[in-house]
Design a protein around this motif. Structure first.
Motif, PDB file in Angstrom:
ATOM      1  N   LYS A 234      -7.851  -4.316  -1.876  1.00  0.00           N
ATOM      2  CA  LYS A 234      -6.985  -3.617  -2.825  1.00  0.00           C
ATOM      3  C   LYS A 234      -7.863  -2.837  -3.792  1.00  0.00           C
ATOM      4  O   LYS A 234      -8.732  -3.408  -4.448  1.00  0.00           O
ATOM      5  CB  LYS A 234      -6.112  -4.606  -3.599  1.00  0.00           C
ATOM      6  CG  LYS A 234      -5.210  -3.928  -4.646  1.00  0.00           C
ATOM      7  CD  LYS A 234      -4.534  -4.941  -5.546  1.00  0.00           C
ATOM      8  CE  LYS A 234      -3.494  -5.742  -4.786  1.00  0.00           C
ATOM      9  NZ  LYS A 234      -2.737  -6.643  -5.700  1.00  0.00           N
ATOM     10  N   VAL A 235      -7.653  -1.523  -3.868  1.00  0.00           N
ATOM     11  CA  VAL A 235      -8.388  -0.662  -4.788  1.00  0.00           C
ATOM     12  C   VAL A 235      -7.478  -0.373  -5.982  1.00  0.00           C
ATOM     13  O   VAL A 235      -6.395   0.182  -5.828  1.00  0.00           O
ATOM     14  CB  VAL A 235      -8.806   0.651  -4.104  1.00  0.00           C
ATOM     15  CG1 VAL A 235      -9.534   1.559  -5.091  1.00  0.00           C
ATOM     16  CG2 VAL A 235      -9.681   0.371  -2.893  1.00  0.00           C
ATOM     17  N   ILE A 236      -7.927  -0.776  -7.183  1.00  0.00           N
ATOM     18  CA  ILE A 236      -7.132  -0.587  -8.404  1.00  0.00           C
ATOM     19  C   ILE A 236      -7.719   0.575  -9.194  1.00  0.00           C
ATOM     20  O   ILE A 236      -8.924   0.610  -9.473  1.00  0.00           O
ATOM     21  CB  ILE A 236      -7.140  -1.871  -9.260  1.00  0.00           C
ATOM     22  CG1 ILE A 236      -6.618  -3.063  -8.433  1.00  0.00           C
ATOM     23  CG2 ILE A 236      -6.284  -1.681 -10.512  1.00  0.00           C
ATOM     24  CD1 ILE A 236      -6.730  -4.383  -9.158  1.00  0.00           C
ATOM     25  N   LEU A 237      -6.853   1.535  -9.545  1.00  0.00           N
ATOM     26  CA  LEU A 237      -7.277   2.726 -10.281  1.00  0.00           C
ATOM     27  C   LEU A 237      -6.937   2.614 -11.754  1.00  0.00           C
ATOM     28  O   LEU A 237      -6.086   1.802 -12.155  1.00  0.00           O
ATOM     29  CB  LEU A 237      -6.608   3.976  -9.698  1.00  0.00           C
ATOM     30  CG  LEU A 237      -6.798   4.230  -8.201  1.00  0.00           C
ATOM     31  CD1 LEU A 237      -6.057   5.501  -7.800  1.00  0.00           C
ATOM     32  CD2 LEU A 237      -8.272   4.335  -7.847  1.00  0.00           C
ATOM     33  N   ASP A 238      -7.560   3.471 -12.569  1.00  0.00           N
ATOM     34  CA  ASP A 238      -7.332   3.414 -14.013  1.00  0.00           C
ATOM     35  C   ASP A 238      -5.983   3.984 -14.429  1.00  0.00           C
ATOM     36  O   ASP A 238      -5.613   3.929 -15.598  1.00  0.00           O
ATOM     37  CB  ASP A 238      -8.467   4.127 -14.768  1.00  0.00           C
ATOM     38  CG  ASP A 238      -8.599   5.594 -14.398  1.00  0.00           C
ATOM     39  OD1 ASP A 238      -7.820   6.077 -13.556  1.00  0.00           O
ATOM     40  OD2 ASP A 238      -9.502   6.264 -14.947  1.00  0.00           O
ATOM     41  N   ASN A 239      -5.210   4.553 -13.481  1.00  0.00           N
ATOM     42  CA  ASN A 239      -3.847   4.991 -13.799  1.00  0.00           C
ATOM     43  C   ASN A 239      -2.821   3.922 -13.454  1.00  0.00           C
ATOM     44  O   ASN A 239      -1.619   4.173 -13.472  1.00  0.00           O
ATOM     45  CB  ASN A 239      -3.532   6.292 -13.069  1.00  0.00           C
ATOM     46  CG  ASN A 239      -3.564   6.146 -11.553  1.00  0.00           C
ATOM     47  OD1 ASN A 239      -3.998   5.109 -11.038  1.00  0.00           O
ATOM     48  ND2 ASN A 239      -3.136   7.167 -10.842  1.00  0.00           N
ATOM     49  N   GLY A 240      -3.328   2.708 -13.124  1.00  0.00           N
ATOM     50  CA  GLY A 240      -2.440   1.596 -12.798  1.00  0.00           C
ATOM     51  C   GLY A 240      -2.030   1.527 -11.344  1.00  0.00           C
ATOM     52  O   GLY A 240      -1.383   0.551 -10.927  1.00  0.00           O
ATOM     53  N   GLU A 241      -2.390   2.532 -10.537  1.00  0.00           N
ATOM     54  CA  GLU A 241      -2.021   2.529  -9.121  1.00  0.00           C
ATOM     55  C   GLU A 241      -2.910   1.559  -8.341  1.00  0.00           C
ATOM     56  O   GLU A 241      -4.083   1.352  -8.674  1.00  0.00           O
ATOM     57  CB  GLU A 241      -2.160   3.937  -8.534  1.00  0.00           C
ATOM     58  CG  GLU A 241      -1.182   4.948  -9.097  1.00  0.00           C
ATOM     59  CD  GLU A 241       0.219   4.768  -8.552  1.00  0.00           C
ATOM     60  OE1 GLU A 241       0.394   3.984  -7.584  1.00  0.00           O
ATOM     61  OE2 GLU A 241       1.145   5.414  -9.064  1.00  0.00           O
ATOM     62  N   GLU A 242      -2.336   0.979  -7.282  1.00  0.00           N
ATOM     63  CA  GLU A 242      -3.074   0.081  -6.406  1.00  0.00           C
ATOM     64  C   GLU A 242      -2.954   0.590  -4.968  1.00  0.00           C
ATOM     65  O   GLU A 242      -1.862   0.914  -4.510  1.00  0.00           O
ATOM     66  CB  GLU A 242      -2.525  -1.340  -6.513  1.00  0.00           C
ATOM     67  CG  GLU A 242      -2.691  -1.943  -7.910  1.00  0.00           C
ATOM     68  CD  GLU A 242      -2.142  -3.351  -8.008  1.00  0.00           C
ATOM     69  OE1 GLU A 242      -1.453  -3.792  -7.045  1.00  0.00           O
ATOM     70  OE2 GLU A 242      -2.393  -4.021  -9.021  1.00  0.00           O
ATOM     71  N   ILE A 243      -4.084   0.669  -4.276  1.00  0.00           N
ATOM     72  CA  ILE A 243      -4.130   1.172  -2.905  1.00  0.00           C
ATOM     73  C   ILE A 243      -4.644   0.061  -2.007  1.00  0.00           C
ATOM     74  O   ILE A 243      -5.725  -0.485  -2.249  1.00  0.00           O
ATOM     75  CB  ILE A 243      -5.059   2.397  -2.804  1.00  0.00           C
ATOM     76  CG1 ILE A 243      -4.589   3.505  -3.765  1.00  0.00           C
ATOM     77  CG2 ILE A 243      -5.114   2.919  -1.377  1.00  0.00           C
ATOM     78  CD1 ILE A 243      -5.614   4.587  -3.983  1.00  0.00           C
ATOM     79  N   ILE A 244      -3.885  -0.283  -0.975  1.00  0.00           N
ATOM     80  CA  ILE A 244      -4.294  -1.338  -0.048  1.00  0.00           C
ATOM     81  C   ILE A 244      -4.726  -0.672   1.261  1.00  0.00           C
ATOM     82  O   ILE A 244      -3.951   0.065   1.881  1.00  0.00           O
ATOM     83  CB  ILE A 244      -3.160  -2.340   0.181  1.00  0.00           C
ATOM     84  CG1 ILE A 244      -2.802  -3.025  -1.152  1.00  0.00           C
ATOM     85  CG2 ILE A 244      -3.562  -3.378   1.218  1.00  0.00           C
ATOM     86  CD1 ILE A 244      -1.629  -3.979  -1.045  1.00  0.00           C
ATOM     87  N   CYS A 245      -5.972  -0.916   1.659  1.00  0.00           N
ATOM     88  CA  CYS A 245      -6.536  -0.238   2.821  1.00  0.00           C
ATOM     89  C   CYS A 245      -7.588  -1.129   3.476  1.00  0.00           C
ATOM     90  O   CYS A 245      -7.902  -2.211   2.979  1.00  0.00           O
ATOM     91  CB  CYS A 245      -7.164   1.094   2.405  1.00  0.00           C
ATOM     92  SG  CYS A 245      -8.525   0.912   1.224  1.00  0.00           S
ATOM     93  N   THR A 246      -8.140  -0.661   4.579  1.00  0.00           N
ATOM     94  CA  THR A 246      -9.224  -1.390   5.225  1.00  0.00           C
ATOM     95  C   THR A 246     -10.500  -1.225   4.405  1.00  0.00           C
ATOM     96  O   THR A 246     -10.678  -0.207   3.733  1.00  0.00           O
ATOM     97  CB  THR A 246      -9.457  -0.866   6.651  1.00  0.00           C
ATOM     98  OG1 THR A 246      -9.666   0.546   6.599  1.00  0.00           O
ATOM     99  CG2 THR A 246      -8.268  -1.180   7.525  1.00  0.00           C
ATOM    100  N   PRO A 247     -11.407  -2.195   4.459  1.00  0.00           N
ATOM    101  CA  PRO A 247     -12.629  -2.121   3.640  1.00  0.00           C
ATOM    102  C   PRO A 247     -13.491  -0.908   3.935  1.00  0.00           C
ATOM    103  O   PRO A 247     -14.217  -0.433   3.063  1.00  0.00           O
ATOM    104  CB  PRO A 247     -13.374  -3.417   3.999  1.00  0.00           C
ATOM    105  CG  PRO A 247     -12.317  -4.345   4.504  1.00  0.00           C
ATOM    106  CD  PRO A 247     -11.318  -3.469   5.196  1.00  0.00           C
ATOM    107  N   ASP A 248     -13.413  -0.375   5.177  1.00  0.00           N
ATOM    108  CA  ASP A 248     -14.305   0.719   5.552  1.00  0.00           C
ATOM    109  C   ASP A 248     -13.720   2.098   5.300  1.00  0.00           C
ATOM    110  O   ASP A 248     -14.375   3.100   5.580  1.00  0.00           O
ATOM    111  CB  ASP A 248     -14.683   0.591   7.032  1.00  0.00           C
ATOM    112  CG  ASP A 248     -13.474   0.648   7.958  1.00  0.00           C
ATOM    113  OD1 ASP A 248     -12.340   0.503   7.472  1.00  0.00           O
ATOM    114  OD2 ASP A 248     -13.670   0.823   9.172  1.00  0.00           O
TER     115      ASP A 248
END
Length: 716
Positions: free
Chosen positions: A134-148
């Protein structure tokens, strides 16, 4: 053909998809690798397997907490289904829904110069049950993706999700709707907002150049009057006067719009709108604009109208400011919070908002954290020809899945009489063998990762100029540039090249380091070329960094060559007019990735092998006179989701030259426009295995999407 479990005594089994017994030296090399203590599960040998350095070419090796530089060589992700992708109709769609569509759609992409453009894309399922972060951004958005999966950094380079650090700046995607309903996009290269319909136009999706109208300013009309629907079929160039006349004509034709009943409802609706905060702000802005226009157009009349305003209003203003109500209002204004339209943060006072924008939003997004998740999901990705990235609704750009053969709209008959001229142009435009470009083109100098060159191994620090001159060159050996025809007579462009001299030199530096460490530690290895790095050590981190850089270099090298190659073919077949590829495929071999297999995190080394996870596109080329194949992976777990990267050599280069003659080469390459001299005799088709047999042996690894036969081949 299913795999064969080789009957050899090793710590880990060896599974082979080859249809022939391995020679004694090949068996020894397989045993050496399979005896290493950190090999995971087994070693997989592809149908094209043959002798290599340290490990067999055509081998797939999964390892735990270690990596073998010599086994990698030097060549060279995805999102969960509910990840939202913004499209040109003004809406955002889950990527899984897009993958269920059969047609193309238009997305936002970002050029190497930081300019947002519009381009066509397709979506597909790429992996099943993939490991996630899970990649968390400073705008509060969360992106779930593969590690690569690679994210586009603010400087235009890419970094895998698992390697992103807190405060890392990403290439941002900001969008909003203005008061008139138009979609606006912030351009990273300038920080200015641009209307999305003009991005469509400037990207050439409205038929090419912007139309001009004599005596008028060009505007874009939305046919369905929905200003957020920027699909090309909804947009039309018009002159501004014609556009205004068109709207007036619509009003005059609609008597209801002029009726007292409609006017009464309109006035009531406007009054109701003015009572809302956004409506009040809208009318205030419009009124200010009208007053300023009036002041400029009728200055004398304005002066007369406001001549006594200051005198009359002064006493009332002073009294109001000194009253309790006025003091409360002043305090309220001083402490009022304003919303940043870019990130949504509440900032005190207009000056505070201005300072916030300058400090935080020079068009930027930052990483807050990257978290490893303890579950798996099916994941999806887009194919985006030319730009190879796309925007997420979350507000960032990410790389699309790799692709490097392209299917063109041209047909075979268009090539008649032109093949030799095309070959000569290719050989003049793209250096081969040890040659390099005489001049470095702007696309090369603009590559963002040159700034990382200083961080590469000290042994290559004097090679940057050479690396720049070699970017966009083919190399020698089994590297090639080909024009092919498929079974439907469509023209394909294909090339194979890697990271050139700089990649080789980096590999040699790290292989030497690994050997020195093994010697110092007294490690007893079956082959010195199996020296390895342990995960977590500085040497491992340095090698992994340089490997990623080399693989990026290889990718851009292919991009630069393909762009030149494509322009040459367009010159001869389309009078120089640029065409949109119907399909693009770009796959790497000789590389390593972090992946999940059999439920565990491992490093997968594919030495002369291609990733073939379910729905992965890949290229399996034959030799100079044989067929090639565009394939889709079946995700075979036993092969670590891999397949062969070609036919594989049957004879060494030296033996091929001693076995065959120039007449043999001419006969075996009949019908192919190519060099027919002793300089490429070691690449004669007879020196390679039967590609048909190789494909039959891996029918459980891939399915054939297209069968190609080359009609032109350029070798180094």
């Amino acid at each position: 053909m299913p795999y064969e479990n080789l009957e050899i005594s090793t710590r880990s089994p060896v599974l082979s998809w080859a249809n022939h017994p391995l020679k004694s030296d090949e068996i020894k090399m397989a045993k050496n690798v399979a005896s290493l203590p950190f090999v995971f599960k087994h070693v997989a040998l592809m149908p094209d397997v043959h002798l290599g350095k340290g490990a067999l070419v055509g081998s797939v090796i999964a390892t735990k907490e270690a990596i073998i530089p010599a086994a990698v060589g030097v060549d060279i992700g995805c999102f969960v289904g509910d990840t939202l992708i913004p499209l040109m109709d003004g809406k955002s769609y889950p990527i899984k829904e897009l993958a269920d569509r059969s047609e193309k759609f238009i997305v936002y992409a970002c050029s190497s110069s930081g300019r947002i453009v519009a381009t066509y894309a397709t979506a597909k399922l790429t992996r099943k049950n993939a490991a996630l972060v899970k990649v968390i951004l400073d705008n509060g958005e969360e992106i779930i993706c593969t590690p690569d999966h690679q994210f586009m950094l603010r400087d235009g380079s890419y970094e895998e999700a698992q390697n992103l650090q807190a405060e890392t700046s990403l290439m941002p995607f900001y969008s909003k709707v203005d008061k008139d309903g138009y979609t606006l996009i912030a351009q990273p290269y300038s920080g200015r907002w641009q209307k999305a319909h003009w991005i469509i136009a400037r990207s050439g999706l409205l038929g090419g150049k912007v139309e001009k109208f004599e005596g008028q300013k060009t505007v874009i009309h939305h046919r369905n009057f929905n200003e957020s629907d920027n699909r090309p079929e909804n947009l039309e160039f018009m002159g501004n006067c014609d556009h205004s006349a068109y709207h007036r004509n619509l009003v005059e034709r609609n008597q209801h719009w002029q009726s007292p009943e409609f006017e009464e409802k309109r006035v009531a609706a406007l009054a109701k709108k003015a009572q809302r905060t956004e409506g009040y702000q809208y009318y205030a802005e419009r009124g200010t604009k009208n007053i300023l226009q009036y002041m400029q157009q009728q200055p004398e009349h304005f002066k007369q109208a406001v001549a006594d305003n200051g005198i009359r209003g002064k006493q009332y203003l002073l009294a109001y400011n000194q009253s309790e109500k006025g003091k409360a209002k002043s305090k309220e204004i001083a402490n009022r919070y304003y919303t940043c339209e870019i990130c949504g943060v509440e900032v005190k006072t207009p000056i505070g908002l201005h300072n916030h924008r300058r400090k935080e939003h020079q068009c930027n997004h930052k990483i807050v954290a990257v978290l490893t998740l303890n579950y798996t999901e099916d994941v999806y990705c887009l194919t985006v020809p030319e730009y190879h990235n796309f925007a997420l609704k979350a507000g960032v750009f990410v790389h699309n899945c790799g692709m490097m053969a392209i299917k063109t709209p041209f047909k075979g008959e268009q090539l008649e009489g032109k093949l030799k001229k095309i070959r000569l142009d290719i050989e003049a435009a793209i250096p081969t063998g040890f040659n390099e470009n005489k001049e470095v083109e702007k696309t090369v100098t603009n590559w963002q990762r040159w700034s990382d060159f200083k961080d590469l191994h000290r042994g290559v620090q004097d090679l940057q100029n050479k690396a720049m001159r070699q970017m966009g060159s083919l190399g020698g050996g089994n590297h090639f540039i080909e024009v092919c025809l498929d079974t439907e007579n469509s023209v394909w462009l294909m090339l194979h090249s890697g990271s050139r001299n700089i990649g080789n030199q980096l590999a040699q530096c790290h292989i030497s380091t690994a050997k020195e460490l093994a010697k110092m530690a007294g490690n007893s290895l079956p082959d010195p070329d199996l020296a390895y790095f342990i995960a977590g050590t500085p040497e491992f981190q340095a090698y992994w960094h340089d490997l990623q850089w080399s693989q990026d270099y290889a990718r851009v090298n292919r991009d630069v060559m393909m762009a030149r190659f494509k322009r040459i073919v367009e010159k001869h077949l389309a009078g120089g007019k640029a065409i949109k590829p119907l399909l693009e495929v770009n796959c790497h071999h000789n590389y390593a990735e972090k992946e999940v297999h059999f439920g565990e995190n491992v490093y997968v080394t594919r030495k002369g092998a291609v990733r073939a996870q379910e729905e992965d596109y890949g290229i399996i080329p034959g030799s100079m006179g044989a067929k090639s194949y565009i394939v889709k992976g079946k995700g075979n777990a036993h092969s670590f989701c891999s397949c062969s990267h070609g036919a594989g050599r049957l004879l060494s280069r030296k033996k091929a030259k001693n076995t065959y003659t120039l007449d043999d080469l001419i006969e075996q390459t009949m019908g192919v426009e190519c060099r027919k001299d002793t300089g490429v005799l070691d690449e004669i088709p007879g020196a390679y295995k039967s590609i048909e047999q190789v494909m039959e042996n891996q029918s459980d690894l891939v399915e054939v999407e297209a069968t190609l036969k080359q009609v032109l081949c350029v070798k180094g």
